[in-house]
Design an enzyme around this catalytic site. Structure first.
Site, PDB file in Angstrom:
ATOM      1  N   CYS A  84      -4.434   1.434  58.850  1.00 50.15           N
ATOM      2  CA  CYS A  84      -4.729   2.710  58.214  1.00 50.15           C
ATOM      3  C   CYS A  84      -5.966   2.578  57.334  1.00 50.15           C
ATOM      4  CB  CYS A  84      -3.552   3.141  57.371  1.00 50.15           C
ATOM      5  SG  CYS A  84      -3.177   1.902  56.160  1.00 50.15           S
TER       6      CYS A  84
ATOM      7  N   TYR B 159       4.528   2.247  69.999  1.00 51.97           N
ATOM      8  CA  TYR B 159       4.607   1.598  68.689  1.00 51.97           C
ATOM      9  C   TYR B 159       6.039   1.635  68.163  1.00 51.97           C
ATOM     10  CZ  TYR B 159       3.594   1.555  63.537  1.00 51.97           C
ATOM     11  OH  TYR B 159       3.563   1.325  62.182  1.00 51.97           O
TER      12      TYR B 159
ATOM     13  N   HIS C 230       7.548  -1.338  61.571  1.00 52.53           N
ATOM     14  CA  HIS C 230       7.483  -0.882  60.179  1.00 52.53           C
ATOM     15  C   HIS C 230       8.593   0.103  59.794  1.00 52.53           C
ATOM     16  CE1 HIS C 230       3.045  -1.897  60.901  1.00 52.53           C
ATOM     17  NE2 HIS C 230       3.491  -2.801  60.058  1.00 52.53           N
TER      18      HIS C 230
ATOM     19  N   ASP D 101       4.653  -7.026  56.401  1.00 54.43           N
ATOM     20  CA  ASP D 101       3.548  -7.201  57.344  1.00 54.43           C
ATOM     21  C   ASP D 101       2.230  -7.437  56.581  1.00 54.43           C
ATOM     22  OD1 ASP D 101       2.330  -7.281  59.819  1.00 54.43           O
ATOM     23  OD2 ASP D 101       2.146  -5.116  60.008  1.00 54.43           O
TER      24      ASP D 101
END
Ligand code: ADP
Ligand code: SF4
Length: 690
Positions: free
Chosen positions: A31, A170, A173, A266
């Site tokens: 991001c 995906y 997370h 992460d």
């Protein structure tokens, strides 16, 4: 053996499905808060990565549908055809520099509040949304799962039309619906999408097959999967279901992009995980299960570590988000044997904080990050000087070092005067505190680069007076003398300071960094609520028997929520038996203690202590600047230097801001004010079409 031979394995082409990546360097999705609202800035930032040698350059997560609207966060969007032109800016830019473009398609499930689209969020089950808004996602119905598959398929087709080469499914997370289906503590369904692992993984398998059918003729299908949640048997583990998922779908995608979950794991900071490459132990099994190429992450910036990971068969691609932000030219530097010039990530998560705050990405090590479009900055190239100025920089902290380095690269004759016998200022001093040793990399990189420039000289133990500075006859003098913590309690809520401090032993973080011993009970008053208060507490907790931490906030180091560290900071202090006193201000000091006042009720209580450490406010070290300005204003010489104030000496902030300030000064020294403003206030104006 030359460096290019030594690291040749890192530069082998690797096949990903129908495509070939030019080398093993892979910028994984990350991001940046540029997203769909700043598409030109986004394209320019990714283009620089491609220019720096990355073989694959990915977007951040890309919302596939209005039911996955994660406003107010600025990620990418591919809701319909109208999003294609903005995304194409990126693919064109990345292709022009020889890299493949990847897009991370995402539906965020209960991580999307749908605060713009105002559609009820869709979850695997009925569940509170996880973005701190009191609203629930509703369980997606079976017939809607069919529609959901179609949305994902349509988004993949639009991604292909936008020019993307690699298209992601995906599941990581805990932020995507597919991951939420997979996790037993989220998926309580009793239909064929719930229960056994086979059932929970069904949707993922369907998406991988759908995506391949839709775009697999020309595009590669990547699967981003969190193999471990780093919470032992309480969550998905690489040794159990994490591995089973990889086994189940081993050959379905063209590429496995594996990491750990959640985001705070992460993107662990060096403060809590000093080891670069810390994710390897979770993902190293993957290559033994699949024949498809594997990409892994975990702050991989050391070329030797990268080489070893490839040679040992741990991963095929060196994945990077933060190392690619800190140094977009990492691959090229390795290939060209410029290892010493790599700006290594310091693991501070300032980049991450930007996304969480909703501001364009910035980086402590790389001041050009996020400024590629707005100010036209490039991390490796800076315009040559427009005049023959001689420049004096005073102060070798982060601001002065960056400024000196860039001025020298521009070709100016630069003199750097430093009062002490070492470079680094506040950055170096903070690096001596527990957990912050990686901060040194900011200093070491710049000192090394300056040492390579014949036109830059550093003078150590140099405490020049205003008259001596004038005598040097430089055209410009840049003051970067930093700041210090105030010891009078002046701060946001007490402009006149805290009364009674003369009756206590009062210290500041500067004293702690100087190694001052503090026997007895110490109170840390963290009115600032940034990162440093918690660091000081953590640092002292190892030696201090009695330590209290007083904050007007409801948690310790509230700001570190943005860097994903807050929970670890608080845990650490709790485990060290630090007495945490939240929601209180110190209003008075007296012999043997302080008076606290509740920020809500104004009720007062006393807290006994021998020492008080104040983090209320910092004061710029602007004395030299002011004296010099007075001399210059008084005139008396035919030519006086232009005077500038930068970094913490101008306005105390974070290290990232000092580096930026030094960089900006170096670029603007020969620009006129109008040109500076035109660049600085450049912005992307939304089109009025709907
Ligand atoms: P910044 O974050 O703005 O770079 P720092 O506090 O990290 O500020 O660095 C300031 C540096 O300036 C320190 O290394 C300090 O020793 C040095 N310094 C402060 N005053 C003077 C001075 N009068 N002459 C030379 N160096 C100075
Ligand atoms: Fe690394 Fe910090 Fe830069 Fe992020 S901001 S890339 S963590 S140095």
């Amino acid at each position: 053996m030359s460096n290019s031979d030594r690291y040749a394995r890192l530069f082998e082409p690797v096949k990903i499905g129908p495509l070939t990546a030019r080398n093993r360097f892979y910028q994984v999705p990350h991001c940046c808060a540029l997203g769909h609202i700043r598409p030109q800035a986004h394209a320019a930032m990714r283009e620089v990565k491609a220019d720096g040698g990355w073989a694959v350059v990915s977007t951040e997560e890309t919302e596939i549908h209005p039911t996955s609207d994660i406003s107010p966060y600025a990620e990418q969007r591919i809701w319909d055809e109208r999003d294609i032109p903005a995304l194409k800016l990126m693919t064109d830019a990345v292709h022009a520099k020889g890299a493949l473009a990847a897009i991370e398609l995402a539906h965020n499930g209960n991580h999307a509040g749908n605060l713009y689209s105002r559609t009820p969020p869709l979850g695997v089950t009925d569940m509170q949304v996880d973005i701190g808004y009191p609203k629930q996602a509703r369980r997606i119905l079976k017939k809607e799962i069919k529609a959901f598959r179609q949305w994902h398929r349509d988004a993949a087709l639009r991604a292909k039309a936008a020019g993307f080469d690699v298209i992601y499914v995906y599941a990581g997370h805990r932020m995507t619906l597919t991951h939420q289906f997979l996790l037993p503590d989220m998926n309580t369904r009793i239909d064929e999408y719930g229960g056994s692992l086979e059932n929970r993984a069904r949707l993922l398998q369907e998406l991988l097959i759908d995506t391949r059918e839709a775009v697999g003729d020309t595009c590669a299908v990547a699967f981003r999967f969190a193999v471990d949640e780093m919470k032992g048997p309480e969550g998905m583990q690489a040794s159990e279901e994490g591995r089973a998922v990889v086994e189940m779908m081993a050959e379905l995608p063209d590429l496995w992009d594996v990491n750990v979950s959640e985001w705070d794991n992460d993107s662990l900071t060096t403060r809590f995980e000093p080891e670069d490459g810390y994710q390897v132990k979770y993902m190293e099994f993957v290559k033994s299960v699949t024949t498809k190429p594997v990409v892994g992450v975990g702050r991989l910036s050391s070329p030797d570590m990268m080489l070893s990971l490839v040679k040992r068969g741990v991963m095929d691609f060196i994945g990077a988000a933060r190392p690619s932000i800190a140094d977009p030219f990492l691959p090229n530097k390795i290939q060209n044997g410029e290892i010493e010039s790599i700006r290594e990530c310091i693991g501070c998560n300032i980049c991450v904080s930007c996304d969480n705050i909703g501001i364009p990405i910035r980086c402590t090590q790389n001041p050009t990050m996020g400024e590629e479009w707005r100010q036209g900055w490039h991390p490796e190239s800076i315009p040559k000087k427009q005049s023959d100025k001689r420049v004096l920089v005073v102060g070798a902290g982060a601001a002065g070092l960056e400024c000196t380095m860039q001025l020298a690269k521009r070709g100016f004759d630069v003199f750097l005067s430093e009062k002490s016998d070492t470079a680094g200022g506040r950055c170096l001093r903070e690096s001596t505190l527990k957990g912050l040793s990686a901060w040194r990399r900011v200093v070491d990189h710049r000192v090394h680069e300056i040492s390579q420039q014949a036109n830059a000289q550093i003078f150590w133990d140099s405490d020049l007076s205003p008259d001596e500075i004038i005598e040097l006859e430089c055209d410009d003098v840049i003051i970067a003398t930093g700041c210090h913590w105030r010891n009078d309690g002046v701060g946001q809520h007490q402009a006149l300071g805290i009364p009674g401090l003369d009756r206590l032993n009062v210290y500041t973080p500067d004293d702690v960094m100087d190694g001052t011993k503090l026997p007895g009970h110490t109170v840390i008053y963290d009115q600032e609520q940034g990162y440093l208060g918690g660091v000081i507490a953590d640092h002292l907790a190892t030696t201090s028997k009695a330590l209290s931490f007083v904050t007007p906030g409801s948690v310790v180091s509230a700001w570190t929520t943005y860097t994903l560290e807050q929970a670890r900071v608080q845990k650490s202090l709790i485990e060290e038996n630090v007495n945490i006193v939240a929601n209180k201000r110190i209003v008075r000091a007296s012999e043997g203690g302080v008076t606290l006042r509740c920020v809500f009720t104004e009720q007062e209580e006393t807290l006994q202590c021998d020492n008080l450490i104040l983090l209320t406010q910092r004061a710029p070290n602007a004395g030299l600047y002011n004296e010099l300005k007075a001399v210059i204003d008084a005139g008396g010489k035919a030519s006086m230097p232009s005077l500038h104030l930068i970094g913490d000496a101008e306005a105390p902030a974070m290290i990232v801001d000092a580096v930026y300030s030094g960089h900006k000064m170096a670029r603007e020294i020969d620009m006129d004010a109008a040109a500076i403003d035109a660049i600085l206030y450049r912005r992307e104006i939304p089109s009025l079409s709907s």
